[in-house]
Design a protein around this motif. Structure first.
Motif, PDB file in Angstrom:
ATOM      1  N   ARG A 127      35.812  28.570  46.730  1.00  0.00           N
ATOM      2  CA  ARG A 127      37.148  28.143  46.349  1.00  0.00           C
ATOM      3  C   ARG A 127      37.231  27.647  44.903  1.00  0.00           C
ATOM      4  O   ARG A 127      38.204  27.855  44.214  1.00  0.00           O
ATOM      5  N   ASP A 128      36.135  26.979  44.434  1.00  0.00           N
ATOM      6  CA  ASP A 128      36.220  26.404  43.092  1.00  0.00           C
ATOM      7  C   ASP A 128      35.196  27.029  42.149  1.00  0.00           C
ATOM      8  O   ASP A 128      34.871  26.490  41.114  1.00  0.00           O
ATOM      9  N   PHE A 173      33.724  40.509  48.805  1.00  0.00           N
ATOM     10  CA  PHE A 173      34.288  41.713  48.191  1.00  0.00           C
ATOM     11  C   PHE A 173      35.585  41.383  47.451  1.00  0.00           C
ATOM     12  O   PHE A 173      35.778  41.765  46.302  1.00  0.00           O
ATOM     13  N   PHE A 174      36.458  40.616  48.150  1.00  0.00           N
ATOM     14  CA  PHE A 174      37.748  40.307  47.533  1.00  0.00           C
ATOM     15  C   PHE A 174      37.601  39.266  46.426  1.00  0.00           C
ATOM     16  O   PHE A 174      38.460  39.136  45.570  1.00  0.00           O
ATOM     17  N   LEU A 293      48.339  38.952  49.080  1.00  0.00           N
ATOM     18  CA  LEU A 293      48.814  39.149  47.707  1.00  0.00           C
ATOM     19  C   LEU A 293      49.690  37.983  47.251  1.00  0.00           C
ATOM     20  O   LEU A 293      49.742  37.652  46.077  1.00  0.00           O
ATOM     21  N   ARG A 301      43.898  33.493  49.231  1.00  0.00           N
ATOM     22  CA  ARG A 301      43.770  34.918  48.989  1.00  0.00           C
ATOM     23  C   ARG A 301      42.589  35.511  49.739  1.00  0.00           C
ATOM     24  O   ARG A 301      42.713  36.483  50.471  1.00  0.00           O
TER      25      ARG A 301
ATOM     26  N   ARG B   5      40.394  25.804  43.210  1.00  0.00           N
ATOM     27  CA  ARG B   5      40.462  25.992  41.782  1.00  0.00           C
ATOM     28  C   ARG B   5      41.836  26.536  41.387  1.00  0.00           C
ATOM     29  O   ARG B   5      42.306  27.510  41.961  1.00  0.00           O
ATOM     30  N   LEU B   7      44.248  28.631  39.312  1.00  0.00           N
ATOM     31  CA  LEU B   7      43.956  29.923  38.729  1.00  0.00           C
ATOM     32  C   LEU B   7      43.984  29.771  37.221  1.00  0.00           C
ATOM     33  O   LEU B   7      45.033  29.737  36.598  1.00  0.00           O
ATOM     34  N   ARG B   8      42.758  29.688  36.679  1.00  0.00           N
ATOM     35  CA  ARG B   8      42.674  29.392  35.253  1.00  0.00           C
ATOM     36  C   ARG B   8      43.141  30.576  34.423  1.00  0.00           C
ATOM     37  O   ARG B   8      43.777  30.445  33.404  1.00  0.00           O
ATOM     38  N   PRO B  10      45.179  33.230  35.614  1.00  0.00           N
ATOM     39  CA  PRO B  10      45.877  33.821  36.754  1.00  0.00           C
ATOM     40  C   PRO B  10      46.038  35.331  36.606  1.00  0.00           C
ATOM     41  O   PRO B  10      45.787  36.081  37.546  1.00  0.00           O
ATOM     42  N   ARG B  12      44.269  37.616  35.004  1.00  0.00           N
ATOM     43  CA  ARG B  12      43.062  38.412  35.161  1.00  0.00           C
ATOM     44  C   ARG B  12      42.565  38.333  36.607  1.00  0.00           C
ATOM     45  O   ARG B  12      42.221  39.350  37.227  1.00  0.00           O
ATOM     46  N   ASP B  13      42.550  37.128  37.152  1.00  0.00           N
ATOM     47  CA  ASP B  13      42.136  36.957  38.552  1.00  0.00           C
ATOM     48  C   ASP B  13      42.964  37.819  39.477  1.00  0.00           C
ATOM     49  O   ASP B  13      42.453  38.540  40.335  1.00  0.00           O
ATOM     50  N   THR B  14      44.267  37.708  39.278  1.00  0.00           N
ATOM     51  CA  THR B  14      45.166  38.454  40.147  1.00  0.00           C
ATOM     52  C   THR B  14      44.931  39.945  40.001  1.00  0.00           C
ATOM     53  O   THR B  14      44.926  40.689  40.978  1.00  0.00           O
ATOM     54  N   VAL B  16      42.127  41.529  39.253  1.00  0.00           N
ATOM     55  CA  VAL B  16      40.927  41.910  40.000  1.00  0.00           C
ATOM     56  C   VAL B  16      41.222  41.943  41.504  1.00  0.00           C
ATOM     57  O   VAL B  16      40.905  42.900  42.208  1.00  0.00           O
ATOM     58  N   PHE B  17      41.886  40.880  41.979  1.00  0.00           N
ATOM     59  CA  PHE B  17      42.152  40.769  43.427  1.00  0.00           C
ATOM     60  C   PHE B  17      43.036  41.904  43.913  1.00  0.00           C
ATOM     61  O   PHE B  17      42.738  42.552  44.931  1.00  0.00           O
ATOM     62  N   VAL B  18      44.092  42.164  43.152  1.00  0.00           N
ATOM     63  CA  VAL B  18      45.021  43.240  43.562  1.00  0.00           C
ATOM     64  C   VAL B  18      44.290  44.570  43.582  1.00  0.00           C
ATOM     65  O   VAL B  18      44.489  45.400  44.487  1.00  0.00           O
ATOM     66  N   ARG B  20      41.167  45.005  44.165  1.00  0.00           N
ATOM     67  CA  ARG B  20      40.316  45.041  45.359  1.00  0.00           C
ATOM     68  C   ARG B  20      41.149  45.313  46.613  1.00  0.00           C
ATOM     69  O   ARG B  20      40.752  46.078  47.486  1.00  0.00           O
ATOM     70  N   ILE B  21      42.289  44.657  46.694  1.00  0.00           N
ATOM     71  CA  ILE B  21      43.173  44.891  47.839  1.00  0.00           C
ATOM     72  C   ILE B  21      43.580  46.362  47.883  1.00  0.00           C
ATOM     73  O   ILE B  21      43.556  47.015  48.946  1.00  0.00           O
ATOM     74  N   ILE B  23      41.958  48.941  46.652  1.00  0.00           N
ATOM     75  CA  ILE B  23      40.811  49.774  47.069  1.00  0.00           C
ATOM     76  C   ILE B  23      40.594  49.670  48.570  1.00  0.00           C
ATOM     77  O   ILE B  23      40.416  50.673  49.274  1.00  0.00           O
TER      78      ILE B  23
END
Lengths: 366, 625
Positions: A127-128, A173-174, A293, A301, B5, B7-8, B10, B12-14, B16-18, B20-21, B23
């Motif tokens: 998480r952190d 993975f995510f 999302l 997430r 944490r 989203l420092r 946000p 870039r993180d988002t 990557v996550f999107v 991955r989602i 894929i």
């Protein structure tokens, strides 16, 4: 306005209508098929309905808890679950495999706890951390996944072990671990496959072989797969009709109320029915993806995405097994198969999804 | 207060996550497509195939065995019956630990030590949920013992079925034969004797005799029940059924009384008696002595009992009437005499001088007459009546082996009679060609001489001798001997008679030939100097016969003769062919008494007894006369 106020009402109750709608649809289908698969036993249907009620209640209850609280509880849950797994290995009961803990008044499989505790703990752990995670973090997370998975595989309950591992690995993975690492892991997996093969129990190996060639032993281990294929294939486009499946009613299909209930469904409702069922699953899955999302912190997430794709893994492994594309591992069809523990666990995980979705606004406003 | 944490980065993180989602979602869609393609393959492409398999699963066809036809004698006595019997069966799928259960059962019932080994192979060779018979022919006591303990043996049950039973036992076995369990070999045979679907419920098949040759008529047609079953093989309901068609009943021509009397006249001596009705070829008696009880063979005879039968020097398993090969000896002389007249080699009154021997030119060996002192001048009638060997040496020399071969074959020797029994032997009438082919030697003139008196290479079966007697009685008409006279449909009682089969008549055309030969044979029994004149005394009818003596050493008999039996076993066989009454013959006989020494003393009296007996039962009112 009306729409908004209604949305607020559901939000206050921490209920996500699309998700609950999909779940209720699946539960309804489940009870209908179960009536047929249980040879029209109202007792069994009522029993399963009661479990669903319990599970749905638990789902709503869990949704009331904030994701933050869930995350805080995760390590404790993980420790208790792992401890119980060790205990099971020592004093557990069950036919052939030690999976159950029997407290007299309560009998359950500790591995069910780990289905939730493992991804929760990995998500809590990440998480952190800076994402994507670096190697030491990945290594720690892998240990967190491997420990319960190994204990469960040892029981032996390969199906659950895979699902527990999958739930944990989905989180990683995510979290965005690099493809190079995934590639290495896959390569290592392939390299270790022979070792895994030799460490498998004889019956597990047999199941893999049987999947590859069911006709080799039509009366023995291949019997399930062949009879399931006959059930599915003879269902055709529109099915034989509810209560009219011969394969299940004449008991050619083994485990037809539990792990192989999908075959009964295919036989009686045909391809059309399967499309309806898949649509209901997709509704839940798409909603899960949407929730993931929309989540606003990494825990939410990772949890939402992991739970959603774990659910899909359940569905795929069960259907793939019934259709003869995967080895026979004891994975029930979510919300449809007869059985209490996995149903309750599953609905609880959907409660976590709802929690992530419905606590969002407050997080955003804080 | 947010958790975790913040989203420092946000964006870039988002991102990557999107990704991955996305894929994972693509992966999910792909796997769903895999499932769907499999479903389409199973449910649409191969739907018909799997529908058929589901039907085959659901519906089971249970064959129902037809009832085997009964066999009756000509006088209406039941020779082969079906009796209810009980057998112990097991469905291994329901039995749990089969080996343990069988071991326990063996303490209750005598199941035999080889059972477990047999079970092992049978369990594999059968369909799922089919039953296996553990023991047939349970006694009432055994049924009771099992019934009491039944609860301890799930999957085991007692099944009632019909088993073949032969009420007359050994008396009829040479004709009726017996049934036995169908062997693997018989199932695999390619000559289509067994239609496997028609035999799907049948356990037994004719092994010998009429049971075998009329298998097709006796068996009937299998019926079936199409039933819906569950996976445990339990029958839920009958969908369709077709009753079996029972096999046809057979009425033999054999008269059980004459058969019994024939066995009695043999008085325990080894031998064979065949009685034929000349006009029709109906076989009225068909005896091979000693015989065995066919009931022992129906459900498998124990190895000990079988070996005892097989090793016995009396050879009870050997059907002498059908398979026994004996030199015909002097019984061929009437046929030779007929040839003499027909070929114009002798006239009826022509005399041949018998000094007690005959010599061929340039050879010192003397071919001797049985009457060492010689018969003096012998004409045709006397040659038959007194069985003068020299007359026939001389006749054979003049006739030559080729004409002899043709003549004797015409009377049915050296070829199968065509009787409706399996495995008949042809015997042997030699010829130059035969000797060259089989013995790789030229024909010697002296061999013609000894074959002229039925010795040498010649071999005949008792059946052939009876047929020869029948042909003589018929004055040349050849009727194929047969066992079965009528079929009966057991359902409507409709009877269907078999028409006697005839073969080309013996080509003897001179009208006086038959009269002379038959008169000669009459002289044998009722002439002043006939060889069997003693036996005909007091007969109320006229009859004809011919004695014969077969020298034993020419027979390939049992090699395991015990030393103390040698002398008895070396005695000659006694033969007699005969028919009666002279003018309208009703009965023709071929009789062989092994080691009976003399045809006139041992075999001929049997014929007289049987004629008397037969005419008494045929014309009960005249019996006193």
């Amino acid at each position: 306005m009306l729409r908004g106020s209604r949305g607020q009402l559901w939000g206050k109750l921490h209920i996500d209508p699309p998700l609950v709608g999909g779940v209720l649809m699946l539960c309804a289908i489940g009870l209908v098929v179960l009536f047929s698969a249980s040879d029209q036993s109202t007792d069994i249907v009522i029993k399963q309905g009661a479990r669903m009620g319990l599970g749905l209640g638990l789902m709503v209850a869990v949704a009331q808890l904030s994701p933050a609280r869930l995350a805080r509880w995760a390590p404790a849950l993980y420790l208790v679950g792992t401890g119980l797994l060790v205990l099971t290995a020592v004093i557990g009961t069950g036919r052939g495999a030690h999976r159950w803990l029997d407290f007299g008044f309560l009998r359950f499989q500790p591995s069910e706890i780990m289905k939730l505790a493992t991804p929760l703990t990995v998500a809590w752990f990440l998480r952190d951390k800076l994402l994507p995670p670096r190697l030491p973090v990945i290594a720690t997370a892998l240990v967190l996944v491997a420990l319960p998975a190994a204990l469960i595989a040892e029981q032996p309950d390969l199906g659950t072990a895979i699902l527990v591992a999958a739930a944990g690995l989905f989180v990683l993975f995510f979290a965005g671990i690099s493809w190079r690492f995934i590639g290495l892991a896959v390569a290592a997996g392939v390299a270790l496959a022979p070792i895994a093969w030799y460490s498998m129990h004889g019956y597990q190996r047999q199941r893999v072989l049987t999947m590859l060639d069911p006709a080799a032993d039509p009366l023995g281990t291949g019997y399930h797969i062949i009879q399931a294929a006959i059930a599915v294939g003879s269902g055709g486009w529109s099915g034989k009709g509810w209560l009219n499946g011969t394969q299940s009613h004449l008991e050619f299909l083994p485990e037809h109320a539990t792990d192989f209930i999908f075959a009964v469904y295919c036989e009686e409702f045909g391809l059309i029915g399967v499309l309806v069922l898949l649509s209901a699953y997709l509704l839940v899955l798409v909603r899960g993806v949407t929730i993931a999302l929309g989540a606003q912190d990494s825990f939410g997430r990772l949890m939402a995405a992991s739970l959603t794709f774990t659910l899909f893994t359940y569905v795929f492994v069960n259907m793939g097994m019934v259709l003869g594309q995967l080895p026979v591992v004891g994975v029930p069809l979510p919300l449809i198969s007869y059985g209490g523990t996995s149903l309750v666990t599953l609905l609880t995980s959907l409660g976590i999804l709802m929690s992530i979705q419905t606590h969002r606004r407050y997080l955003a406003n804080a | 207060m947010s958790f975790g944490r913040r989203l420092r980065e946000p964006a870039r993180d988002t991102q990557v996550f999107v990704k991955r989602i996305a894929i994972a979602s693509i992966g999910m869609v792909t796997l769903v497509a895999v499932l769907l393609s499999r479903l389409v393959y199973l449910q649409l492409v191969n739907h018909d195939h799997f529908t058929t398999l589901a039907q085959e699963n659901r519906l089971k066809v249970l064959p129902i065995p037809p009832t085997r036809g009964l066999i009756y004698s000509g006088d209406g006595v039941l020779l082969a019956d079906n009796r209810a019997s009980f057998s112990l069966e097991v469905v291994p799928e329901k039995a749990g630990d089969l080996n343990a259960a069988v071991t326990q059962l063996q303490q209750l019932l005598p199941l035999g030590p080889e059972l477990l080994a047999r079970l092992k192979t049978e369990v594999r060779a059968r369909r799922r949920f089919d039953s296996i018979a553990l023991k047939d022919n349970l006694t009432e006591q055994e049924v009771a013992i099992f019934s009491v303990n039944r609860h301890r043996f799930p999957g085991f049950s007692i099944a009632g079925r019909l088993t073949r039973y032969y009420p007359l036992g050994a008396q009829m076995v040479s004709a009726v034969g017996y049934v036995g369990r169908i062997s693997e070999e018989e199932l695999k045979r390619t000559d289509n004797r067994i239609d496997t679907s028609n035999y799907s419920a049948t356990t037994h098949i004719g092994k010998e005799g009429v049971e075998r040759s009329y298998e097709a008529q006796l068996h009937g047609e299998v019926g079936y029940q199409q039933v819906e079953v569950n996976a445990q093989g339990r029958i839920l309901r009958v969908v369709e059924s077709q009753p079996p068609i029972p096999g046809r009943n057979l009425y033999l021509s054999i008269d059980s009384r004459l058969q019994g009397e024939a066995i009695k006249t043999l008085n325990g001596q080894k031998g064979a008696i065949v009685a034929i009705e000349p006009a029709t070829g109906s076989v009225l008696a068909f005896v091979s002595n000693p015989a065995f009880d066919p009931n022992d063979f129906v459900n498998g005879i124990s190895a000990t009992a079988y070996n005892a039968l097989r090793e016995s020097p009396d050879r009870p398993l050997f059907n002498r009437a059908l398979l026994g090969l004996y030199p015909p000896g002097s019984t061929v002389k009437p046929v030779m005499a007929a040839g003499a007249l027909e070929y114009g080699l002798r006239d009826r009154g022509d005399q041949t001088w018998c000094p007690g021997w005959l010599q061929l030119p340039g050879v010192t060996h003397k071919y001797r007459c049985w009457q060492k002192a010689g018969h003096g001048g012998v004409d045709l009638l006397r040659s038959i009546a007194e069985s003068c060997d020299v007359y026939y040496y001389s006749l054979a020399r003049d006739m030559g082996i080729e004409r002899m071969h043709e003549l004797l074959t015409g009377f049915g020797l050296g070829r199968v009679t065509g009787i409706d029994l399996p495995g008949e032997l042809a015997g042997l009438v030699p010829s130059r060609e035969w000797k060259r082919r089989v013995r790789k030697l030229p024909w010697f003139p002296g061999e013609t001489l000894i074959n002229g008196i039925g010795q040498g290479f010649m071999l005949t079966t008792p059946l052939q001798l009876a047929q020869m007697a029948a042909i003589l009685a018929n004055r040349g008409r050849v009727v194929v001997p047969h066992m079965v006279r009528e079929f009966e449909n057991p359902q409507d009682g409709h009877r269907e008679a078999l028409t006697p089969v005839e073969r080309p008549t013996v080509p003897i055309v001179k009208p006086d030939t038959w009269a002379a030969v038959i008169e000669g044979m009459h002289e044998v029994v009722q002439g002043e100097r006939g060889t069997a004149r003693a036996t005909a005394l007091g007969a109320t009818y006229q009859y004809a016969g011919k004695t014969g003596t077969a020298q034993l050493f020419t027979i390939a008999q049992d090699k395991r003769i015990k030393v103390q039996d040698v002398t008895k076993h070396l005695r000659d066989h006694a033969l007699f062919v005969s028919f009666a009454p002279l003018d309208r013959p009703e009965l023709a006989l071929g009789i062989i008494v092994e080691n009976g020494e003399s045809g006139s003393h041992t075999a001929a009296p049997i014929a007289r007894t049987l004629f008397d007996f037969y005419f008494a039962i045929r014309r009960p009112n005249d019996a006193s006369g």
